[in-house]
Write an enzyme that holds these catalytic residues in place. Structure first.
Site, mmCIF file in Angstrom:
data_model
loop_
_atom_site.group_PDB
_atom_site.id
_atom_site.type_symbol
_atom_site.label_atom_id
_atom_site.label_comp_id
_atom_site.label_asym_id
_atom_site.label_seq_id
_atom_site.Cartn_x
_atom_site.Cartn_y
_atom_site.Cartn_z
ATOM 1 N N TYR A 30 0.826 -1.206 0.000
ATOM 2 C CA TYR A 30 0.000 0.000 0.000
ATOM 3 C C TYR A 30 0.857 1.251 0.000
ATOM 4 O O TYR A 30 2.077 1.192 0.148
ATOM 5 C CB TYR A 30 -0.978 -0.006 1.184
ATOM 6 C CG TYR A 30 -0.360 0.329 2.537
ATOM 7 C CD1 TYR A 30 0.460 -0.572 3.205
ATOM 8 C CD2 TYR A 30 -0.602 1.554 3.155
ATOM 9 C CE1 TYR A 30 1.012 -0.265 4.447
ATOM 10 C CE2 TYR A 30 -0.050 1.871 4.393
ATOM 11 C CZ TYR A 30 0.753 0.951 5.032
ATOM 12 O OH TYR A 30 1.310 1.264 6.250
ATOM 13 N N LYS A 144 6.330 -1.670 2.014
ATOM 14 C CA LYS A 144 5.121 -1.109 2.622
ATOM 15 C C LYS A 144 4.005 -2.145 2.460
ATOM 16 O O LYS A 144 3.125 -2.039 1.597
ATOM 17 C CB LYS A 144 4.767 0.252 1.990
ATOM 18 C CG LYS A 144 3.953 1.135 2.946
ATOM 19 C CD LYS A 144 4.046 2.591 2.576
ATOM 20 C CE LYS A 144 3.037 3.470 3.313
ATOM 21 N NZ LYS A 144 3.135 3.511 4.760
ATOM 22 N N GLU A 176 12.605 2.647 13.932
ATOM 23 C CA GLU A 176 11.613 3.656 13.521
ATOM 24 C C GLU A 176 10.462 3.612 14.514
ATOM 25 O O GLU A 176 10.579 3.004 15.570
ATOM 26 C CB GLU A 176 11.133 3.389 12.084
ATOM 27 C CG GLU A 176 10.478 2.042 11.881
ATOM 28 C CD GLU A 176 9.952 1.816 10.463
ATOM 29 O OE1 GLU A 176 9.694 2.780 9.727
ATOM 30 O OE2 GLU A 176 9.785 0.635 10.100
ATOM 31 N N LEU A 200 10.959 1.444 7.118
ATOM 32 C CA LEU A 200 10.325 1.938 5.902
ATOM 33 C C LEU A 200 11.021 3.213 5.455
ATOM 34 O O LEU A 200 11.216 4.122 6.275
ATOM 35 C CB LEU A 200 8.844 2.239 6.168
ATOM 36 C CG LEU A 200 8.095 2.612 4.897
ATOM 37 C CD1 LEU A 200 7.746 1.369 4.104
ATOM 38 C CD2 LEU A 200 6.845 3.413 5.197
HETATM 39 N N1 PDD Z 1 2.690 5.149 7.672
HETATM 40 N N2 PDD Z 1 7.420 3.863 9.055
HETATM 41 C C1 PDD Z 1 6.251 3.181 9.120
HETATM 42 C C2 PDD Z 1 6.261 1.822 9.721
HETATM 43 C C3 PDD Z 1 5.067 3.767 8.631
HETATM 44 O O1 PDD Z 1 3.909 3.083 8.674
HETATM 45 C C4 PDD Z 1 5.110 5.089 8.096
HETATM 46 C C5 PDD Z 1 3.903 5.780 7.551
HETATM 47 C C6 PDD Z 1 6.342 5.752 8.047
HETATM 48 C C7 PDD Z 1 6.491 7.151 7.473
HETATM 49 O O2 PDD Z 1 6.490 7.129 6.070
HETATM 50 P P1 PDD Z 1 5.959 8.391 5.220
HETATM 51 O O3 PDD Z 1 6.734 9.551 5.672
HETATM 52 O O4 PDD Z 1 6.245 8.012 3.820
HETATM 53 O O5 PDD Z 1 4.478 8.542 5.518
HETATM 54 C C8 PDD Z 1 7.473 5.101 8.534
HETATM 55 C C9 PDD Z 1 1.513 5.614 6.997
HETATM 56 C C10 PDD Z 1 1.252 7.065 7.094
HETATM 57 C C11 PDD Z 1 0.330 4.733 7.365
HETATM 58 O O6 PDD Z 1 0.534 3.526 7.422
HETATM 59 O O7 PDD Z 1 -0.794 5.242 7.550
#
Ligand code: PDD
Length: 283
Positions: A30, A144, A176, A200
């Site tokens: 996703y 992801k 993270e 991620l």
């Molecule tokens: N999640 N690490 C993890 C495990 C995450 O699920 C997310 C973001 C990030 C940050 O990535 P980005 O800056 O590209 O949003 C890091 C999204 C927002 C979610 O699952 O809703």
């Protein structure tokens, strides 16, 4: 309005077969893309990460970037609100239940839009609390993946502790957050863990590093030991939906002075300014 397999329809009308491999195995990936003033933010970067996730699970991208761009434009157009966040979800599709990939199968493509509210001013002025937990996820956290059970359980443990996020530790190093990336500020240097299979590669993470480097704020990308986390002057969490937020309490202890720090305030201003500039350029 949502998009499902080539059609736009009201959310209530959307259904998927129970044998979809996303439902049965969590076999899919996703993306979450913020939209400001009805324009997707960092779209090319999100589509590149989507491609990387698809490649990592050997699933052919069902659309070209141009097709994704057109679908995204239509999704934004048929939903209200200047600021939205888009959720894109691709599974390997519907097939008889068997762990191995089906020989012939059509991927399921689902997209929806939700209102995107900027983080409450209170969260930026006081900061948020977090806990640390052991990172017990698999070794492909760079994908992801829609298989989010470990992240769900970790985030729930943070919520049950009355905090916003779980900061994850693996073998003595910070990886993270359960749903965010984490930065540590120590003695004026912004420390970030390296992009590898343990985290991620956040689109916001990249932007924060870019902005810091362009401003001459010292950055250091490399393994972040737990001790650095515990002795941080500042901690930030970043994600597409929460932008940059200061963590001011970790495991019940104040981070630095227990207030959002000066570098957070600078970074937040840079981030807001960048957002405004990008939106103006698109006009
Ligand atoms: N999640 N690490 C993890 C495990 C995450 O699920 C997310 C973001 C990030 C940050 O990535 P980005 O800056 O590209 O949003 C890091 C999204 C927002 C979610 O699952 O809703």
């Amino acid at each position: 309005m949502i998009h499902l397999n080539g059609r736009f329809m009201p959310l209530e009308e959307a259904t998927i077969p129970v044998l979809d491999r996303g439902f049965i195995f969590g076999d899919g990936v996703y993306e979450v893309i913020p939209v400001y003033s009805r324009r997707p933010f960092r779209l090319a970067e999100h589509l590149r990460r989507l491609q990387n996730s698809l490649d990592a699970i050997s699933l052919k991208n069902p659309h070209t970037d141009a097709e994704w761009g057109a679908l995204i434009e239509e999704l934004i157009a048929c939903n209200e609100g200047a600021d939205q966040y888009l959720y894109l979800h691709i599974t390997r599709g519907v097939a008889k239940r068997d762990h191995a990939f089906p020989k012939v199968v059509t991927p399921t493509v689902f997209m929806m839009s939700s209102p995107l509210l900027p983080p409450a001013a209170e969260l930026k002025s006081s900061g948020v609390a977090a806990i640390t937990t052991i990172d017990n996820r698999w070794l492909r956290c760079d994908i992801k993946s829609i298989s989010l059970l470990p992240n769900v359980l970790l985030r729930q443990s943070a919520v049950e502790a009355g905090t916003m996020e779980a900061v994850l530790l693996r073998e003595g190093f910070m990886t993270e957050g359960a749903a965010s990336n984490i930065f540590v500020v120590q003695n004026g240097v912004v420390l970030a863990p390296p992009k590898n299979h343990l985290m991620l590669p956040g689109i916001t993470y990249d932007l924060v590093l870019e902005l810091a480097q362009a401003e001459g704020i010292p950055t250091q990308v490399g393994p972040v030991p737990e001790a650095a986390l515990r002795s941080a002057n500042e901690l930030w969490l970043t994600s597409s939906t929460r932008e940059v937020l200061p963590i001011t309490v970790l495991d019940g202890q104040p981070v630095g002075k227990g207030q959002p720090g000066p570098l957070f305030k600078r970074m937040d201003a840079l981030y807001q300014n960048y957002k405004a500039t990008v939106m103006r350029q698109a006009d």
